[in-house]
Design an enzyme around this catalytic site. Structure first.
Site, mmCIF file in Angstrom:
data_model
loop_
_atom_site.group_PDB
_atom_site.id
_atom_site.type_symbol
_atom_site.label_atom_id
_atom_site.label_comp_id
_atom_site.label_asym_id
_atom_site.label_seq_id
_atom_site.Cartn_x
_atom_site.Cartn_y
_atom_site.Cartn_z
ATOM 1 N N ARG A 100 0.863 -1.180 0.000
ATOM 2 C CA ARG A 100 0.000 0.000 0.000
ATOM 3 C C ARG A 100 0.900 1.231 0.000
ATOM 4 O O ARG A 100 1.777 1.374 0.847
ATOM 5 C CB ARG A 100 -0.899 0.002 1.236
ATOM 6 C CG ARG A 100 -1.753 1.263 1.328
ATOM 7 C CD ARG A 100 -2.208 1.533 2.747
ATOM 8 N NE ARG A 100 -2.982 2.774 2.815
ATOM 9 C CZ ARG A 100 -3.160 3.467 3.928
ATOM 10 N NH1 ARG A 100 -2.611 3.063 5.062
ATOM 11 N NH2 ARG A 100 -3.873 4.569 3.925
ATOM 12 N N ASP A 140 -3.185 4.553 -2.904
ATOM 13 C CA ASP A 140 -4.418 5.052 -2.295
ATOM 14 C C ASP A 140 -5.132 6.066 -3.178
ATOM 15 O O ASP A 140 -6.340 6.248 -3.076
ATOM 16 C CB ASP A 140 -4.081 5.738 -0.965
ATOM 17 C CG ASP A 140 -4.313 4.825 0.224
ATOM 18 O OD1 ASP A 140 -4.492 3.608 0.005
ATOM 19 O OD2 ASP A 140 -4.318 5.309 1.366
ATOM 20 N N LEU A 153 -13.364 5.809 8.940
ATOM 21 C CA LEU A 153 -13.000 6.456 10.197
ATOM 22 C C LEU A 153 -11.997 5.601 10.957
ATOM 23 O O LEU A 153 -12.333 4.522 11.463
ATOM 24 C CB LEU A 153 -14.244 6.688 11.064
ATOM 25 C CG LEU A 153 -15.373 7.521 10.449
ATOM 26 C CD1 LEU A 153 -16.538 7.619 11.415
ATOM 27 C CD2 LEU A 153 -14.870 8.909 10.066
ATOM 28 N N ARG A 167 -11.139 5.334 21.740
ATOM 29 C CA ARG A 167 -11.661 4.564 22.866
ATOM 30 C C ARG A 167 -11.432 5.306 24.182
ATOM 31 O O ARG A 167 -12.307 5.346 25.049
ATOM 32 C CB ARG A 167 -11.010 3.178 22.905
ATOM 33 C CG ARG A 167 -11.440 2.274 21.753
ATOM 34 C CD ARG A 167 -10.565 1.056 21.629
ATOM 35 N NE ARG A 167 -9.203 1.416 21.240
ATOM 36 C CZ ARG A 167 -8.264 0.538 20.916
ATOM 37 N NH1 ARG A 167 -8.547 -0.759 20.929
ATOM 38 N NH2 ARG A 167 -7.040 0.924 20.576
ATOM 39 N N GLY A 174 -15.208 3.453 12.423
ATOM 40 C CA GLY A 174 -16.481 3.290 11.725
ATOM 41 C C GLY A 174 -17.127 1.942 11.969
ATOM 42 O O GLY A 174 -18.350 1.823 12.085
ATOM 43 N N GLU A 175 -16.302 0.894 12.087
ATOM 44 C CA GLU A 175 -16.828 -0.452 12.287
ATOM 45 C C GLU A 175 -17.148 -0.754 13.745
ATOM 46 O O GLU A 175 -18.047 -1.547 14.040
ATOM 47 C CB GLU A 175 -15.805 -1.481 11.785
ATOM 48 C CG GLU A 175 -15.572 -1.442 10.288
ATOM 49 C CD GLU A 175 -14.388 -2.300 9.864
ATOM 50 O OE1 GLU A 175 -14.104 -3.308 10.553
ATOM 51 O OE2 GLU A 175 -13.720 -1.951 8.879
#
Length: 377
Positions: free
Chosen positions: A73, A130, A188, A263, A311-312
């Protein structure tokens, strides 16, 4: 064309490289391994990866010659690369040249490429950029309102990032919805971006010339009036490099709260920390505002997609983002929003005109598939 088999032979990760508490995980169908130990450099880390792949008990290959290709990547491909590319010395020079536009990413990518060339010397090294997915953005969206020569001579324009993730999750969503669709993908993580996807193609995205602008991120400020930069230099005495460091490494959620991990921020917000509460509201507000503008660009909205680490996994952020969005036909089911799963899932209510999906991203699969396509062709 996709890979004939989607079987994952092994997975692994090394994080916190450079610290005494680097974490190594490695999993196969029959083994699971985790270790905390110092991994001082990316070269040492990749050598450790090779050792695990070759391990007589836990490994999955006998020699490095079994690896046909290594996919990398690469965040910024600039105007040079619009497709997946076999890495040559010339390609590496271009990636290095673009490091100034992606200083947090491209230099580390080069290290990974050089080490992989050394360890997997018989394999093709392939770069997946990307920026490639965003090459379909129309000129009215990618061109800045600055003198034309800056585009024609110096290629200053919107490039967009997280393209591998946006491509993967939008294709998954289209398959789920069973139609072409007008979709907004919301990636996110520590880095954050959104993309407007129409009939499978990117038509606008929040990151631009570099991965610094757009949404509020872990340590990056996102969108900011350029006058603030000049004010910091001329009136406050910062050097341009210091301003760059502040905006990339000391801003975003870290600058607002003192924490970069969402978190921690959510936990502190629940305890009553007002800085953390405000930062979460600011983050969600900017995303909601972008949903509105992208709905206009798409001339409608069929679905929004949440993906990547936050996001997940953050039902709290998804709730904040989707609150008071009934004008756009967005309504989430509180119970469905709490469900944790590694599969694609719909969290909108039955009355919601716009589908709200959580689609786990799999950039590793997408990279592997693009590498396979390139070598097969």
């Amino acid at each position: 064309m996709v890979m004939p088999e989607n079987e994952v032979i092994c997975t692994g990760m090394i994080d916190r490289i450079g610290l005494e508490t680097s974490n190594i995980t490695f999993k196969t169908a029959s083994n699971s391994y985790e270790e905390i130990l110092p991994v001082q450099t990316h070269k040492i880390g990749l050598q450790k990866v090779a050792d695990m792949l070759l391990d007589a008990e836990k490994g999955v290959i006998k020699t490095t010659s079994e690896i046909a290709a290594v996919g990398h990547r690469v965040v910024h491909g600039g105007s040079y690369f619009s497709n997946t590319t076999i890495i040559t010395e010339e390609v590496k020079e271009k990636i290095k040249e673009l490091s100034e536009l992606a200083p947090l990413h491209n230099p580390a990518h080069l290290v990974g490429i050089n080490v992989a060339e050394e360890i997997f010397s018989g394999a093709k090294q392939v770069a997946v950029f990307d920026t490639a997915f965003h090459q379909t953005i129309p000129v009215e969206a990618y061109k800045y309102a600055i003198p034309n020569f800056l585009l024609t001579e110096h290629k200053v324009r919107v490039y967009g990032f997280h393209g591998t993730s946006h491509k993967y999750v939008s294709e998954k969503a289209i398959g789920y919805l069973e139609k072409g669709s007008r979709i907004i993908t919301i990636h996110l993580g520590n880095g954050c971006s959104m993309t407007a996807v129409k009939d499978g193609k990117s038509i606008d995205t929040t990151m631009g010339f570099s991965p610094a602008n757009g949404l509020v991120m872990g340590t990056r400020a996102g969108d900011i009036d350029q006058s603030v930069i000049f004010y910091m230099v001329k009136n406050l005495g910062y050097t341009p490099d210091e301003v760059n460091s502040i905006l990339l490494k000391q801003s975003g959620m870290l600058g607002l709260t003192g924490y970069s991990d969402l978190r921690d921020i959510e936990a502190k917000a629940e305890e009553g920390n007002k800085d953390c509460q405000l930062a979460l509201l600011m983050n969600a507000y900017r995303i909601r505002k972008t949903i509105g503008s992208y709905t206009a660009a798409l001339n409608g909205l069929d679905a929004i997609i949440f993906t990547a680490g936050i996001g997940e996994n953050s039902s709290y952020m998804r709730k904040l983002i989707c609150t008071d969005m009934d004008y756009f036909g967005i309504e989430i089911d509180p119970e469905k929003n709490q469900i944790s799963s590694k599969e694609i899932r719909e969290i909108s209510t039955s009355n919601s005109k716009t589908k709200v999906l959580v689609v786990p991203t799999d950039e590793e699969y997408e990279i592997a598939n693009q590498v396979y396509q390139l070598l097969e062709n």
